[in-house]
Design a protein around this motif. Sequence first.
Motif, PDB file in Angstrom:
ATOM      1  N   THR A  75       0.837  -1.195   0.000  1.00 58.84           N
ATOM      2  CA  THR A  75       0.000   0.000   0.000  1.00 58.84           C
ATOM      3  C   THR A  75       0.870   1.243   0.000  1.00 58.84           C
ATOM      4  O   THR A  75       1.898   1.294   0.670  1.00 58.84           O
ATOM      5  N   VAL A  76       0.429   2.267  -0.737  1.00 61.90           N
ATOM      6  CA  VAL A  76       1.129   3.551  -0.796  1.00 61.90           C
ATOM      7  C   VAL A  76       0.207   4.648  -0.272  1.00 61.90           C
ATOM      8  O   VAL A  76      -0.973   4.704  -0.631  1.00 61.90           O
ATOM      9  N   LEU A  77       0.754   5.502   0.593  1.00 62.93           N
ATOM     10  CA  LEU A  77       0.047   6.687   1.059  1.00 62.93           C
ATOM     11  C   LEU A  77       0.861   7.907   0.628  1.00 62.93           C
ATOM     12  O   LEU A  77       1.979   8.118   1.110  1.00 62.93           O
ATOM     13  N   LEU A  78       0.321   8.694  -0.295  1.00 62.83           N
ATOM     14  CA  LEU A  78       1.001   9.900  -0.760  1.00 62.83           C
ATOM     15  C   LEU A  78       0.657  11.066   0.150  1.00 62.83           C
ATOM     16  O   LEU A  78      -0.506  11.262   0.543  1.00 62.83           O
ATOM     17  N   ALA A  79       1.680  11.855   0.488  1.00 59.28           N
ATOM     18  CA  ALA A  79       1.488  12.992   1.379  1.00 59.28           C
ATOM     19  C   ALA A  79       0.711  14.097   0.682  1.00 59.28           C
ATOM     20  O   ALA A  79       0.921  14.382  -0.500  1.00 59.28           O
ATOM     21  N   ASN A  80      -0.201  14.740   1.416  1.00 56.34           N
ATOM     22  CA  ASN A  80      -0.939  15.893   0.912  1.00 56.34           C
ATOM     23  C   ASN A  80      -0.121  17.166   1.112  1.00 56.34           C
ATOM     24  O   ASN A  80       0.546  17.313   2.145  1.00 56.34           O
ATOM     25  N   PRO A  81      -0.185  18.110   0.175  1.00 57.48           N
ATOM     26  CA  PRO A  81       0.562  19.369   0.342  1.00 57.48           C
ATOM     27  C   PRO A  81       0.196  20.130   1.611  1.00 57.48           C
ATOM     28  O   PRO A  81       1.038  20.784   2.216  1.00 57.48           O
ATOM     29  N   GLY A  82      -1.061  20.035   2.030  1.00 56.60           N
ATOM     30  CA  GLY A  82      -1.486  20.749   3.225  1.00 56.60           C
ATOM     31  C   GLY A  82      -1.301  19.977   4.513  1.00 56.60           C
ATOM     32  O   GLY A  82      -1.714  20.425   5.582  1.00 56.60           O
ATOM     33  N   GLY A  83      -0.667  18.818   4.432  1.00 53.22           N
ATOM     34  CA  GLY A  83      -0.478  17.991   5.620  1.00 53.22           C
ATOM     35  C   GLY A  83      -1.322  16.742   5.572  1.00 53.22           C
ATOM     36  O   GLY A  83      -2.387  16.699   4.948  1.00 53.22           O
ATOM     37  N   GLY A  84      -0.865  15.690   6.225  1.00 54.65           N
ATOM     38  CA  GLY A  84      -1.583  14.432   6.240  1.00 54.65           C
ATOM     39  C   GLY A  84      -1.342  13.640   4.973  1.00 54.65           C
ATOM     40  O   GLY A  84      -0.437  13.940   4.181  1.00 54.65           O
ATOM     41  N   TYR A  85      -2.193  12.631   4.734  1.00 59.38           N
ATOM     42  CA  TYR A  85      -1.984  11.709   3.632  1.00 59.38           C
ATOM     43  C   TYR A  85      -3.281  11.463   2.883  1.00 59.38           C
ATOM     44  O   TYR A  85      -4.375  11.482   3.453  1.00 59.38           O
ATOM     45  N   ALA A  86      -3.141  11.239   1.586  1.00 56.30           N
ATOM     46  CA  ALA A  86      -4.278  10.867   0.760  1.00 56.30           C
ATOM     47  C   ALA A  86      -4.726   9.457   1.122  1.00 56.30           C
ATOM     48  O   ALA A  86      -3.986   8.703   1.770  1.00 56.30           O
ATOM     49  N   ASP A 349      11.701  11.542   8.884  1.00 54.82           N
ATOM     50  CA  ASP A 349      11.396  12.972   8.886  1.00 54.82           C
ATOM     51  C   ASP A 349      10.245  13.213   7.919  1.00 54.82           C
ATOM     52  O   ASP A 349      10.438  13.589   6.766  1.00 54.82           O
ATOM     53  N   LEU A 350       9.016  13.008   8.391  1.00 54.82           N
ATOM     54  CA  LEU A 350       7.856  13.063   7.512  1.00 54.82           C
ATOM     55  C   LEU A 350       7.524  14.478   7.070  1.00 54.82           C
ATOM     56  O   LEU A 350       6.995  14.679   5.973  1.00 54.82           O
ATOM     57  N   ASP A 351       7.782  15.478   7.927  1.00 48.24           N
ATOM     58  CA  ASP A 351       7.434  16.848   7.556  1.00 48.24           C
ATOM     59  C   ASP A 351       8.622  17.637   7.017  1.00 48.24           C
ATOM     60  O   ASP A 351       8.508  18.836   6.749  1.00 48.24           O
ATOM     61  N   GLY A 352       9.774  16.989   6.859  1.00 48.22           N
ATOM     62  CA  GLY A 352      10.910  17.620   6.212  1.00 48.22           C
ATOM     63  C   GLY A 352      11.520  18.778   6.963  1.00 48.22           C
ATOM     64  O   GLY A 352      12.159  19.643   6.351  1.00 48.22           O
ATOM     65  N   ALA A 370       4.372  13.502  15.309  1.00 51.56           N
ATOM     66  CA  ALA A 370       5.293  14.488  14.741  1.00 51.56           C
ATOM     67  C   ALA A 370       6.213  15.047  15.811  1.00 51.56           C
ATOM     68  O   ALA A 370       5.770  15.421  16.912  1.00 51.56           O
ATOM     69  N   ASN A 371       7.494  15.108  15.510  1.00 47.91           N
ATOM     70  CA  ASN A 371       8.488  15.686  16.420  1.00 47.91           C
ATOM     71  C   ASN A 371       8.361  17.202  16.387  1.00 47.91           C
ATOM     72  O   ASN A 371       8.382  17.809  15.313  1.00 47.91           O
ATOM     73  N   THR A 372       8.235  17.831  17.542  1.00 52.11           N
ATOM     74  CA  THR A 372       8.050  19.285  17.577  1.00 52.11           C
ATOM     75  C   THR A 372       9.361  20.043  17.407  1.00 52.11           C
ATOM     76  O   THR A 372       9.346  21.250  17.208  1.00 52.11           O
ATOM     77  N   HIS A 373      10.502  19.346  17.488  1.00 50.73           N
ATOM     78  CA  HIS A 373      11.788  19.991  17.230  1.00 50.73           C
ATOM     79  C   HIS A 373      12.021  20.063  15.730  1.00 50.73           C
ATOM     80  O   HIS A 373      11.317  19.448  14.945  1.00 50.73           O
ATOM     81  N   GLY A 374      13.025  20.805  15.326  1.00 51.66           N
ATOM     82  CA  GLY A 374      13.353  20.909  13.916  1.00 51.66           C
ATOM     83  C   GLY A 374      13.342  22.348  13.455  1.00 51.66           C
ATOM     84  O   GLY A 374      13.171  23.296  14.239  1.00 51.66           O
TER      85      GLY A 374
END
Length: 653
Positions: A75-86, A349-352, A370-374
């Motif tokens: 299964t593939v979950l593509l990331a949405n530009p606004g956050g989260g996954y399709a 690092d899901l949110d880059g 999600a890690n709040t550091h970064g």
Amino acid sequence: MSLLKQYVLPLAVATMLAAQSVPNFAPPVTYLTDTSNSLSLPTANWSVAIDLNGDGLIDLAAPDGRANGNNLGFTVLLANPGGGYAPPVFRTTGFLVTGLNTADFNRDGRPDLLLVSSEATAVLLGDGAGGFGAPIRVSIPVVPLAGANGTTGDFNGDGIPDILIPGDTGYAVALGTGTGTFQAATLYPQAFGSPYVVTSDFNNDGKLDFAGTRNSQNPGAIYLGNGDGTFQTPLSSFVIPVGTIAADFDKDGIPDLAMVNASARQDGSDWTINILRGLGDGQFVSYSSYRPGVTMLGLAAADFDGDGALDVLTTIGSTATARKVLILYGGGRQSEIPMTGSGNLFVADLDGNGSKDLVWSEWRQFTVYANTHGNPPLLAQIGVNPASVIGGAAYSTGTVQLGSAAPAGGAVIALATTDSAAAFFPAGPKVTIPAGLSSATFQIATTQVSVSTPINISGTWNGLTQVARLDLVPAYVLNGLSINPASQYGIFSVIGTVTLSNPADTEATVGLVTSNPALATVPPSVTVPAGNTSVNFTISLKPVVANTAIGISAVRGGVTQTSMFTILPPADSVAISKAILTAKTAELKVEATSTSTTTTITVHNAATGTMLGKLANAGGGKYSGTVFVPAGLTNITLNSALGGTITGPVSLK
């Protein structure tokens, strides 16, 4: 610094440090990997996180293990530009998939996938848009065991990814051609199967090596790479359990190993995290360990809090409802994150933003923490102080806290309240954390309320919302003082109760005064806890010879409440007939008399007031009994339920 000092702290110290630190991870968000309810195997094993469609966002792929006829795949979950996954998209392969890995096997700049299971090993070339070509099967001379990971690496230094597959008879190494196909695989045999390998440059010669794992009955081995795709005779080794990871924990530039070990005990008390220090020649020495005393599963390492020291995490707990993630920070503290279900944990690092996030991969879903550091960080928490105020009478101060310093331009936090009529922000619904700082404060004004009213105060920035609760309470006054019982013998005490008209917003202090401090003593004040309307206090009495009225007053905010009670003289007289202590057995035999034939008499340590026991009624005003006493007792006090009392010496026998 030794790793033992880094990762092992006394529990009290670790708990204190964890309580003082900024939370590392945001509340969890869950994404389904299967919406058909058709899973027969977990999606948990060896999921990957990588940008599959070239949009700069990190996507997720998971082995799916579907059992719809021959409709097997991942299964593939593509990331949405606004956050989260399709929503999840299933990719069929025609064979069971239990492990995934990724590399650019044909060097076209697009990520490809390595699929592994007991049924097949194959490569799927990515099209850069989230899709994949048909499986290219790879012939290997081993059968991968259940849960085999398979790994990739450039073992011959030609810049082309190669693959390494552990299996039932050893390890298969297939060198890549740069087209998505592979040369004939080489078998590195061993007498027992291996489901897992970990790669690194263990001897620091610039050539990739690997460690093969097994179990407590069969040791693993270190295979040093020659740099041409071949490996040397394995070094005699030690138990290297499945899930072992390689990282430079002591910052000496040489890879170390971290692993979970367990004895055969069922309670999990002997489960430990062991760290082996690499010597730079492919050899390792035991360096440190941490024993949480519960079952552990899996390991991962990353600098989660951005302090430059590697942190270690594992899942703990033997049941799905009691499972947690334990994080041991390189700086010494530790924290836990509750988890549910059965699955595996990996980091990416899901949110880059340069910090590793946690992903809990279960049967049909991913749960992302999600890690709040970064850089940029996330909003780590919002708090209010005090957390309870009188509506309309006081401000509360809110604090917003980022996981790390705000970026250039600062962080503008949007504020909101669930009841803007009862609680609002005088300076407007936003607060700015200046660049280089990680927190800021704001004021919350309130209006009068007639009943206790909970309000949620929220802050939102960089796609994450955090919430704190503020309780508004009606204005309150001191409106009552009672004493129970209303009369009592002077050798005892009575209980006073102060009452407020409404629950206290914060701790409410009430002053206390007695009309006769020589006979009735009270504390100078008593505190009603926040949210409560009353609290008790003790009034200590002294003996009197006649009925004596006593007044107790409570004072707060200009209001005084007074209540009266009576101290009674004793209604009987008590005498000690015998008090003999047998030193050898610490038994004290007591005989006494009272002018009452029906009272109850208790024995006390005269020095401390501690009750030692009770005498039996022998009839006719006589009482006797045996009690055990502490060493050094010289005097006892007898108290009657009717107020009579006497103190006398103890005779030794």
